[in-house]
Design a protein around this motif. Structure first.
Motif, PDB file in Angstrom:
ATOM      1  N   ARG A   1      40.501  29.278  31.282  1.00 50.68           N
ATOM      2  CA  ARG A   1      41.191  28.010  30.978  1.00 50.68           C
ATOM      3  C   ARG A   1      42.644  28.028  31.419  1.00 50.68           C
ATOM      4  NH1 ARG A   1      37.594  27.936  26.309  1.00 50.68           N
ATOM      5  NH2 ARG A   1      38.986  29.342  25.176  1.00 50.68           N
ATOM      6  N   SER A   2      43.218  29.241  31.587  1.00 51.61           N
ATOM      7  CA  SER A   2      44.629  29.335  31.974  1.00 51.61           C
ATOM      8  C   SER A   2      44.854  29.187  33.479  1.00 51.61           C
ATOM      9  CB  SER A   2      45.203  30.679  31.517  1.00 51.61           C
ATOM     10  OG  SER A   2      44.729  31.746  32.340  1.00 51.61           O
ATOM     11  N   LEU A   3      43.766  29.249  34.265  1.00 47.90           N
ATOM     12  CA  LEU A   3      43.914  29.208  35.719  1.00 47.90           C
ATOM     13  C   LEU A   3      44.295  27.809  36.197  1.00 47.90           C
ATOM     14  CD1 LEU A   3      40.877  31.449  36.733  1.00 47.90           C
ATOM     15  CD2 LEU A   3      43.284  32.096  36.535  1.00 47.90           C
ATOM     16  N   PRO A   4      45.059  27.712  37.288  1.00 47.56           N
ATOM     17  CA  PRO A   4      45.532  26.395  37.755  1.00 47.56           C
ATOM     18  C   PRO A   4      44.412  25.428  38.105  1.00 47.56           C
ATOM     19  CG  PRO A   4      46.710  28.183  38.859  1.00 47.56           C
ATOM     20  CD  PRO A   4      45.598  28.809  38.090  1.00 47.56           C
ATOM     21  N   PHE A   5      43.282  25.933  38.634  1.00 50.27           N
ATOM     22  CA  PHE A   5      42.207  25.035  39.059  1.00 50.27           C
ATOM     23  C   PHE A   5      41.224  24.714  37.935  1.00 50.27           C
ATOM     24  CE2 PHE A   5      41.875  29.372  40.574  1.00 50.27           C
ATOM     25  CZ  PHE A   5      40.716  29.846  39.984  1.00 50.27           C
ATOM     26  N   ARG A   6      41.472  25.230  36.712  1.00 49.52           N
ATOM     27  CA  ARG A   6      40.746  24.856  35.503  1.00 49.52           C
ATOM     28  C   ARG A   6      39.225  24.882  35.644  1.00 49.52           C
ATOM     29  NH1 ARG A   6      44.563  24.764  31.368  1.00 49.52           N
ATOM     30  NH2 ARG A   6      46.486  23.883  32.182  1.00 49.52           N
ATOM     31  N   PRO A   7      38.612  26.021  35.925  1.00 48.01           N
ATOM     32  CA  PRO A   7      37.144  26.057  35.985  1.00 48.01           C
ATOM     33  C   PRO A   7      36.549  25.876  34.590  1.00 48.01           C
ATOM     34  CG  PRO A   7      38.032  28.272  36.088  1.00 48.01           C
ATOM     35  CD  PRO A   7      39.215  27.347  36.116  1.00 48.01           C
TER      36      PRO A   7
ATOM     37  N   ILE B   1      37.388  46.872  22.547  1.00 55.44           N
ATOM     38  CA  ILE B   1      37.331  46.305  23.903  1.00 55.44           C
ATOM     39  C   ILE B   1      35.915  46.009  24.376  1.00 55.44           C
ATOM     40  CG2 ILE B   1      39.511  47.355  24.623  1.00 55.44           C
ATOM     41  CD1 ILE B   1      37.979  49.442  26.164  1.00 55.44           C
ATOM     42  N   TYR B   2      34.899  46.574  23.701  1.00 58.03           N
ATOM     43  CA  TYR B   2      33.518  46.290  24.098  1.00 58.03           C
ATOM     44  C   TYR B   2      32.839  45.288  23.163  1.00 58.03           C
ATOM     45  CZ  TYR B   2      34.498  50.439  26.846  1.00 58.03           C
ATOM     46  OH  TYR B   2      35.076  51.331  27.709  1.00 58.03           O
ATOM     47  N   ASP B   3      33.618  44.674  22.286  1.00 62.84           N
ATOM     48  CA  ASP B   3      33.091  43.650  21.387  1.00 62.84           C
ATOM     49  C   ASP B   3      32.770  42.400  22.207  1.00 62.84           C
ATOM     50  OD1 ASP B   3      32.975  41.342  19.655  1.00 62.84           O
ATOM     51  OD2 ASP B   3      33.869  42.578  18.077  1.00 62.84           O
ATOM     52  N   PRO B   4      31.489  41.997  22.302  1.00 64.22           N
ATOM     53  CA  PRO B   4      31.137  40.864  23.170  1.00 64.22           C
ATOM     54  C   PRO B   4      31.777  39.547  22.736  1.00 64.22           C
ATOM     55  CG  PRO B   4      29.267  41.515  21.806  1.00 64.22           C
ATOM     56  CD  PRO B   4      30.311  42.562  21.627  1.00 64.22           C
ATOM     57  N   HIS B   5      31.985  39.366  21.434  1.00 63.83           N
ATOM     58  CA  HIS B   5      32.590  38.114  20.958  1.00 63.83           C
ATOM     59  C   HIS B   5      34.060  38.031  21.361  1.00 63.83           C
ATOM     60  CE1 HIS B   5      28.910  37.452  18.761  1.00 63.83           C
ATOM     61  NE2 HIS B   5      29.043  38.617  18.153  1.00 63.83           N
ATOM     62  N   LEU B   6      34.772  39.145  21.208  1.00 61.27           N
ATOM     63  CA  LEU B   6      36.172  39.164  21.644  1.00 61.27           C
ATOM     64  C   LEU B   6      36.271  39.007  23.154  1.00 61.27           C
ATOM     65  CD1 LEU B   6      37.942  41.932  19.516  1.00 61.27           C
ATOM     66  CD2 LEU B   6      38.385  39.478  19.499  1.00 61.27           C
ATOM     67  N   GLN B   7      35.390  39.679  23.880  1.00 63.12           N
ATOM     68  CA  GLN B   7      35.407  39.556  25.342  1.00 63.12           C
ATOM     69  C   GLN B   7      35.181  38.103  25.762  1.00 63.12           C
ATOM     70  OE1 GLN B   7      35.980  41.400  28.018  1.00 63.12           O
ATOM     71  NE2 GLN B   7      36.291  43.417  27.101  1.00 63.12           N
ATOM     72  N   ARG B   8      34.211  37.452  25.164  1.00 67.21           N
ATOM     73  CA  ARG B   8      33.951  36.054  25.513  1.00 67.21           C
ATOM     74  C   ARG B   8      35.167  35.181  25.194  1.00 67.21           C
ATOM     75  NH1 ARG B   8      29.755  33.194  26.870  1.00 67.21           N
ATOM     76  NH2 ARG B   8      28.320  34.928  26.454  1.00 67.21           N
ATOM     77  N   GLU B   9      35.752  35.385  24.042  1.00 69.84           N
ATOM     78  CA  GLU B   9      36.920  34.591  23.642  1.00 69.84           C
ATOM     79  C   GLU B   9      38.079  34.765  24.622  1.00 69.84           C
ATOM     80  OE1 GLU B   9      40.436  35.322  20.472  1.00 69.84           O
ATOM     81  OE2 GLU B   9      38.404  35.519  19.649  1.00 69.84           O
ATOM     82  N   VAL B  10      38.413  36.026  24.927  1.00 79.42           N
ATOM     83  CA  VAL B  10      39.566  36.286  25.789  1.00 79.42           C
ATOM     84  C   VAL B  10      39.275  35.856  27.228  1.00 79.42           C
ATOM     85  CG1 VAL B  10      41.100  38.068  26.709  1.00 79.42           C
ATOM     86  CG2 VAL B  10      40.377  38.156  24.307  1.00 79.42           C
ATOM     87  N   GLN B  11      38.067  36.125  27.722  1.00 80.82           N
ATOM     88  CA  GLN B  11      37.747  35.730  29.097  1.00 80.82           C
ATOM     89  C   GLN B  11      37.718  34.214  29.269  1.00 80.82           C
ATOM     90  OE1 GLN B  11      34.681  37.855  31.242  1.00 80.82           O
ATOM     91  NE2 GLN B  11      34.949  39.700  29.997  1.00 80.82           N
TER      92      GLN B  11
END
Length: 372
Positions: free
Chosen positions: A36-42, A21-31
């Motif tokens: 991208r999943s949010l309705p307003f697409r930031p 859970i503290y892997d920065p690459h996984l965190q960046r990927e999942v975040q």
């Protein structure tokens, strides 16, 4: 928002195990997937990784919400926190027809921004409230165990623990140590050796440089560090950091002085002592966002109950930061180069209240000591 980091950590824990859970690459990927999943697409590239340097045992709180997509998960989490906060305060700290006081504190700037950012401060408020109740009942073991829950944000403890030592509350400190060992031991089991290395790396990243990690926004906090950063355009470094250090030292010394005062054994003296200590912690801690002030609510409501706190002070604490935010929005519109005045001004407003509550608690405790 902060919930993005918690949600991502829960997703990673389910998919790849807690050790990742503290892997920065996984965190960046999942975040980035969350954004991208949010309705307003930031644009996900415009947002830094939201760091979550919490013990992994506390990440378990967010796993049930990660079964939902990000936005519904956030809304359910925030609604649940609102309901838990209202029910707890009503049951423990607001008696009789006191709904107006309850709505004042739950509509306060710290409480609502806590919900907006998806922070777990409601649970810290409950832990602090139960700690206070246990101290009054002289149940030292229970008090220490509740206090260990503040390890969610360890910076909230850096004045309370020395204060308890000064007051010779050894049983409370022993129970705290026991609770802390349980939480730390559980976290070690969840992480394993690889996960511990990742956790330590994230702690180092979070503490690098005087301004900290960009996701922490140190300039909008309610402490001495934000005070110095806000004054950067107007004062030389030596003066602004010198003034900030005065706030740090006086807040720390003043808070510890509360624990050396002897005198009245009235139950409200514990509320005064904790209010002053926690307010000083908000002013003196390296990292203290405005939503952290929510943990003051049980003390404020208790002192209001004993007619030791003016209702207008409670109203000012709750709503003056909202007024400051409005002024900040106006300033941002008039002078766009200013950096986030709508968040900076509420932080400085709550810094003023932190200092005020420390002085108030000191004067009240001295008053009751003289009366005795």
């Amino acid at each position: 928002m902060d919930f993005r980091g918690y949600y991502a950590s829960a997703r990673i824990a389910i998919r790849d195990g807690f050790q990742r859970i503290y892997d920065p690459h996984l965190q960046r990927e999942v975040q980035q997937d969350i954004l991208r999943s949010l309705p307003f697409r930031p644009n996900s590239e415009d947002y830094p990784i939201a760091l979550t340097p919490y013990l992994p045992i506390f990440m378990v709180l967010f796993i049930p919400f990660s079964v939902f997509s990000p936005l519904p998960g956030f809304l359910i989490w925030s609604l649940l926190n609102l309901c838990i906060g209202v029910l707890y305060l009503r049951r423990r700290w607001v008696s009789g027809p006191g709904w107006d006081k309850l709505w004042i504190v739950m509509a306060s700037y710290p409480a609502l921004t806590n919900l907006f950012w998806g922070q777990p401060t409601v649970f810290m408020m409950i832990a602090l409230g139960e700690f206070l109740i246990a101290l009054r009942a002289r149940r030292s073991g229970r008090a220490g165990l509740w206090l260990s829950m503040l390890l969610i944000k360890p910076q909230t403890l850096f004045l309370i623990l020395p204060g308890l030592a000064l007051a010779r509350h050894w049983r409370t400190l022993g129970a705290f140590a026991g609770g802390a060992l349980i939480l730390l031991g559980s976290s070690v089991v969840l992480l394993g050796s690889d996960g511990i290395a990742g956790y330590m790396a994230q702690l180092r990243e979070a503490s690098l440089a005087s301004a900290g990690h960009p996701s922490f926004h140190p300039e909008v906090q309610m402490n001495w560090r934000a005070f110095a950063l806000v004054l950067q355009p107007w004062l030389p470094d030596q003066i602004r950091w010198g003034l900030a250090m005065i706030i740090l030292v006086l807040s720390g010394v003043g808070a510890l002085g509360l624990w050396k005062m002897r005198g009245s054994t009235e139950p409200f003296t514990w509320s005064l002592r904790l209010l002053g200590t926690l307010a000083a912690t908000g002013a003196a801690a390296w990292h203290a966002h405005t939503h952290q002030a929510m943990i003051l609510i049980p003390c404020l409501l208790d002192l209001l109950h004993y007619n030791l706190l003016n209702r207008r002070v409670l109203l000012a604490w709750a709503f003056a930061p909202w007024l400051a935010a409005g002024v900040g929005l106006l300033l941002a519109w008039i002078h766009p180069p200013l950096i986030s005045p709508e968040a900076v001004l509420p932080g400085q407003t709550l810094l003023v209240f932190n200092i005020y509550f420390l002085i108030y608690a000191t004067m009240k405790l001295k008053h009751f000591k003289i009366l005795k």
